[in-house]
Design a protein around this motif. Structure first.
Motif, short mmCIF file in Angstrom:
data_model
loop_
_atom_site.label_atom_id
_atom_site.label_comp_id
_atom_site.label_asym_id
_atom_site.label_seq_id
_atom_site.Cartn_x
_atom_site.Cartn_y
_atom_site.Cartn_z
N ARG A 19 42.89 51.57 33.08
CA ARG A 19 42.39 50.84 34.24
C ARG A 19 42.15 51.81 35.38
NH1 ARG A 19 44.83 46.01 38.08
NH2 ARG A 19 46.10 47.74 38.91
N LEU A 20 40.90 51.87 35.77
CA LEU A 20 40.52 52.72 36.90
C LEU A 20 40.59 51.91 38.19
CD1 LEU A 20 37.40 54.60 35.46
CD2 LEU A 20 39.83 55.16 35.23
N SER A 21 40.97 52.60 39.27
CA SER A 21 40.99 51.98 40.59
C SER A 21 40.10 52.77 41.53
CB SER A 21 42.42 51.96 41.15
OG SER A 21 43.28 51.20 40.33
N CYS A 22 39.48 52.05 42.45
CA CYS A 22 38.66 52.66 43.48
C CYS A 22 39.14 52.09 44.81
CB CYS A 22 37.19 52.36 43.25
SG CYS A 22 36.10 52.90 44.58
N ALA A 23 39.86 52.91 45.56
CA ALA A 23 40.41 52.47 46.84
C ALA A 23 39.49 52.91 47.96
CB ALA A 23 41.80 53.05 47.04
N ALA A 24 39.10 51.96 48.79
CA ALA A 24 38.18 52.23 49.89
C ALA A 24 38.94 52.31 51.20
CB ALA A 24 37.12 51.14 49.98
N SER A 25 38.50 53.20 52.07
CA SER A 25 39.07 53.29 53.41
C SER A 25 37.96 53.61 54.39
CB SER A 25 40.17 54.36 53.47
OG SER A 25 39.66 55.63 53.14
N GLY A 26 38.19 53.28 55.64
CA GLY A 26 37.19 53.54 56.67
C GLY A 26 36.17 52.43 56.82
N PHE A 27 36.23 51.45 55.94
CA PHE A 27 35.35 50.30 56.03
C PHE A 27 35.95 49.19 55.17
CE2 PHE A 27 33.12 50.05 51.88
CZ PHE A 27 33.61 51.21 51.29
N THR A 28 35.46 47.97 55.35
CA THR A 28 35.94 46.87 54.55
C THR A 28 34.93 46.56 53.46
OG1 THR A 28 36.59 44.55 54.57
CG2 THR A 28 34.96 45.21 56.18
N LEU A 29 35.46 46.24 52.27
CA LEU A 29 34.59 45.98 51.13
C LEU A 29 33.90 44.62 51.18
CD1 LEU A 29 36.63 47.32 48.08
CD2 LEU A 29 34.53 48.27 49.04
N GLY A 66 31.65 43.50 26.93
CA GLY A 66 32.69 42.99 26.06
C GLY A 66 33.91 43.87 25.99
N ARG A 67 33.83 45.08 26.54
CA ARG A 67 34.98 46.00 26.50
C ARG A 67 35.51 46.31 27.90
NH1 ARG A 67 34.32 51.06 24.76
NH2 ARG A 67 32.12 51.21 25.37
N PHE A 68 34.61 46.39 28.88
CA PHE A 68 34.99 46.74 30.24
C PHE A 68 34.91 45.49 31.12
CE2 PHE A 68 33.67 51.52 30.28
CZ PHE A 68 34.42 51.73 29.13
N THR A 69 35.80 45.43 32.12
CA THR A 69 35.78 44.35 33.08
C THR A 69 35.96 44.91 34.48
OG1 THR A 69 36.78 42.82 31.48
CG2 THR A 69 36.83 42.17 33.80
N ILE A 70 35.03 44.57 35.36
CA ILE A 70 35.12 45.00 36.74
C ILE A 70 35.67 43.85 37.58
CG2 ILE A 70 32.75 44.30 37.34
CD1 ILE A 70 32.58 46.84 39.09
N SER A 71 36.50 44.19 38.56
CA SER A 71 37.05 43.17 39.45
C SER A 71 37.30 43.80 40.81
CB SER A 71 38.35 42.59 38.87
OG SER A 71 39.34 43.59 38.74
N ARG A 72 37.45 42.93 41.80
CA ARG A 72 37.68 43.44 43.14
C ARG A 72 38.78 42.65 43.80
NH1 ARG A 72 32.29 43.66 45.87
NH2 ARG A 72 33.49 44.06 47.78
N ASP A 73 39.55 43.33 44.64
CA ASP A 73 40.59 42.70 45.45
C ASP A 73 40.30 43.10 46.89
OD1 ASP A 73 42.85 41.90 46.83
OD2 ASP A 73 44.22 42.46 45.22
N ASN A 74 39.57 42.24 47.58
CA ASN A 74 39.16 42.59 48.94
C ASN A 74 40.36 42.73 49.87
OD1 ASN A 74 36.55 42.58 48.06
ND2 ASN A 74 35.89 40.81 49.25
N ALA A 75 41.42 42.01 49.60
CA ALA A 75 42.62 42.12 50.45
C ALA A 75 43.21 43.52 50.37
CB ALA A 75 43.65 41.08 50.04
N LYS A 76 43.07 44.15 49.21
CA LYS A 76 43.56 45.52 49.03
C LYS A 76 42.46 46.55 49.20
CE LYS A 76 47.37 44.30 45.93
NZ LYS A 76 48.01 44.54 44.60
N ASN A 77 41.24 46.06 49.47
CA ASN A 77 40.10 46.98 49.62
C ASN A 77 39.94 47.88 48.40
OD1 ASN A 77 38.28 46.77 51.79
ND2 ASN A 77 38.77 48.82 52.53
N THR A 78 40.11 47.29 47.24
CA THR A 78 40.13 48.06 46.00
C THR A 78 39.32 47.35 44.92
OG1 THR A 78 42.32 48.96 46.52
CG2 THR A 78 41.63 49.07 44.21
N VAL A 79 38.64 48.15 44.12
CA VAL A 79 37.91 47.64 42.97
C VAL A 79 38.48 48.29 41.72
CG1 VAL A 79 35.65 47.54 41.85
CG2 VAL A 79 35.84 47.19 44.30
N TYR A 80 38.52 47.53 40.65
CA TYR A 80 39.11 48.02 39.40
C TYR A 80 38.09 48.00 38.27
CZ TYR A 80 43.25 46.76 42.08
OH TYR A 80 44.20 46.66 43.07
#
Length: 126
Positions: A19-29, A66-80
């Motif tokens: 599971r990859l994470s992409c944490a954003a800072s300096g702006f809101t997603l 069918g193998r990968f799933t992208i999701s986002r958690d705006n409260a954490k400003n993070t996409v997975y």
């Protein structure tokens, strides 16, 4: 300062998961689309999966459907990016990038994305 930081890459055997994470800072997603792209040695960078900000619409490249799933958690400003049933051909450096949703929607064209992370290596090998 806009910053994207990827994490979660590593070495995994074929058939495994990461599971990859992409944490954003300096702006809101909230108003931004996020895309995951990858670049394998000797190959061009390609879009893997993208997600819009508005309705959460998603795009997947045929090679990962069918193998990968992208999701986002705006409260954490993070996409997975949940990657299952990994194959050796998934080996690449994975990057996340962002662009205003109003401009790209859920398109996954790398030249439309403005800000990029530094990338995280994913290696699928036995």
């Amino acid at each position: 300062q806009v910053q994207l930081v990827e994490s979660g890459g590593g070495l995994v055997q074929p058939g495994g998961s990461l599971r990859l994470s992409c944490a954003a800072s300096g702006f809101t997603l909230d108003y931004y689309a996020i895309g995951w792209f990858r670049q394998a040695p000797g190959k061009e960078r390609e879009g893997v999966s993208c997600i819009s900000s508005s309705d959460g619409s998603t795009y997947y490249a045929d090679s990962v459907k069918g193998r990968f799933t992208i999701s986002r958690d705006n409260a954490k400003n993070t996409v997975y990016l949940q990657m299952n049933s990994l194959k050796p051909e998934d080996t690449a450096v994975y990057y996340c990038a962002t662009a205003p949703s109003i401009r790209v929607g859920v398109r996954c064209r790398l030249n439309e994305y403005d800000y990029w992370g530094q990338g995280t290596q994913v290696t699928v090998s036995s």
